[in-house]
Write an enzyme that holds these catalytic residues in place. Sequence first.
Site, PDB file in Angstrom:
ATOM      1  N   GLU A 329       0.848  -1.189   0.000  1.00  0.00           N
ATOM      2  CA  GLU A 329       0.000   0.000   0.000  1.00  0.00           C
ATOM      3  C   GLU A 329       0.889   1.248   0.000  1.00  0.00           C
ATOM      4  OE1 GLU A 329      -3.462   2.008   2.823  1.00  0.00           O
ATOM      5  OE2 GLU A 329      -2.018   0.614   3.682  1.00  0.00           O
ATOM      6  N   HIS A 330       1.786   1.310   0.969  1.00  0.00           N
ATOM      7  CA  HIS A 330       2.761   2.403   1.054  1.00  0.00           C
ATOM      8  C   HIS A 330       4.166   1.814   0.945  1.00  0.00           C
ATOM      9  CE1 HIS A 330      -0.585   3.415   3.926  1.00  0.00           C
ATOM     10  NE2 HIS A 330      -0.612   4.526   3.193  1.00  0.00           N
TER      11      HIS A 330
END
Length: 434
Positions: A329-330
């Site tokens: 996601e990050h």
Amino acid sequence: MIRRIDLRGASAPADYRAVVPRAELDVEAATHLIRPVVEAVRTRGVEAVLEYGAQFDGVVADDVVVPREALQTALDELDRTVRSALEESVRRLRATCEAELEHDVTTELATGAVVTHRKVPMGRVGLYVPGGLAPLVSSVVMNVVPAQVAGVGSIALASPPQKDHGGLPEPTIMAACALLGVDEVYAVGGAQAIAMFGYGAGPCRPVDLVTGPGNIYVAAAKRLLRGVVGIDSEAGTTEIAILADDTADPAYVAADLISQAEHDPAAASVLVTDSERLADEVVVELEKQVHETRHTERISTALGGQQSGIVLVDDVDQGVAVVDAYAAEHLEIHTRDAVAVAARVRNAGAIFVGPYAPVSLGDYCAGSNHVLPTAGCACHSSGLSVRAFLKSVHVVDYSRAALAEVAGHVGVLAEAEDLPAHGRAVAIRLDEQS
């Protein structure tokens, strides 16, 4: 506190996805658990929504609508510094959304043969904002601003009811709704909120698209309802991966791993590094910093979970392959020539380059969006943007002469597919006017 996975010296596996840290409960497993919730809302509507609110949120209520007066009161009572920070977050995100906004494209293929690629905003969208362990007021901004810039005409927003706030959503979330002019707000959380948007329930009409982050059960509900409604992505329990070499600051790396672990005991924090020294120093920093935080127990649980870990690799090249397989996601890049390394990454919801671009910046005020695909979905899905709220429609406008020019090709291809009526639909227009 955090486990290690050593991939050094090993022959490359066919798929690193089999060895990177993952939660034991995945979205597919969660769909079986929440299917009865979704089905109950489909068949019994708002009655089921209220029942699940009592069961999951501990709030007994007879209505799901948040009064407009409550939204305005929350804004009136909002701390001025929080309002100022929200306004700056809105300003930055609105600027990037407006820059990304796509416009109609018209192509003239021949004289009188015109195809326009038209961008059309969704008619009605349902936006979800979590309100469990961390009431994500910033997610109001991240959902609403791109929808507004896209020109969506009808926006509904749902956030879980809170026992401590009279069964209404968390006050800062309501205040942000009022700040942005969103007045259709529902005190509904979890899978039942996604089902409410998808099928409609009580005063909430069905929507065309559902967006927003949430826990694994929210992500599972979005998967189940895909096709009934559009979804942005499966933006479930948060995760961070950091690719770092021996130039990285262990204090920064530890702080960033902790920042995402703070969200939820099920949050994933993963460090991929070719430096065993850095790995050791990060562990020391974790031990130190975790005990200085407000949510020590929650963070410790997340860091110690199956979904978190330190992955040791031979070099940055192998590290890039591992983070691509993880599809975080990050993703943060703390390496020499971080810009060049970041450019090699294909799979990530958002990439944060160098020591001064922590994920926390993206969570609030980078101008990027923090609603991002999780659980490996970044290999096929994108983060939320203004484009998610737009549909593409081809508008075809041909003159008789332009149709005549291509009619022979249409006829040949129609026969090749054994669909002669297709060809006749073209020929009849030319025969009648010849």
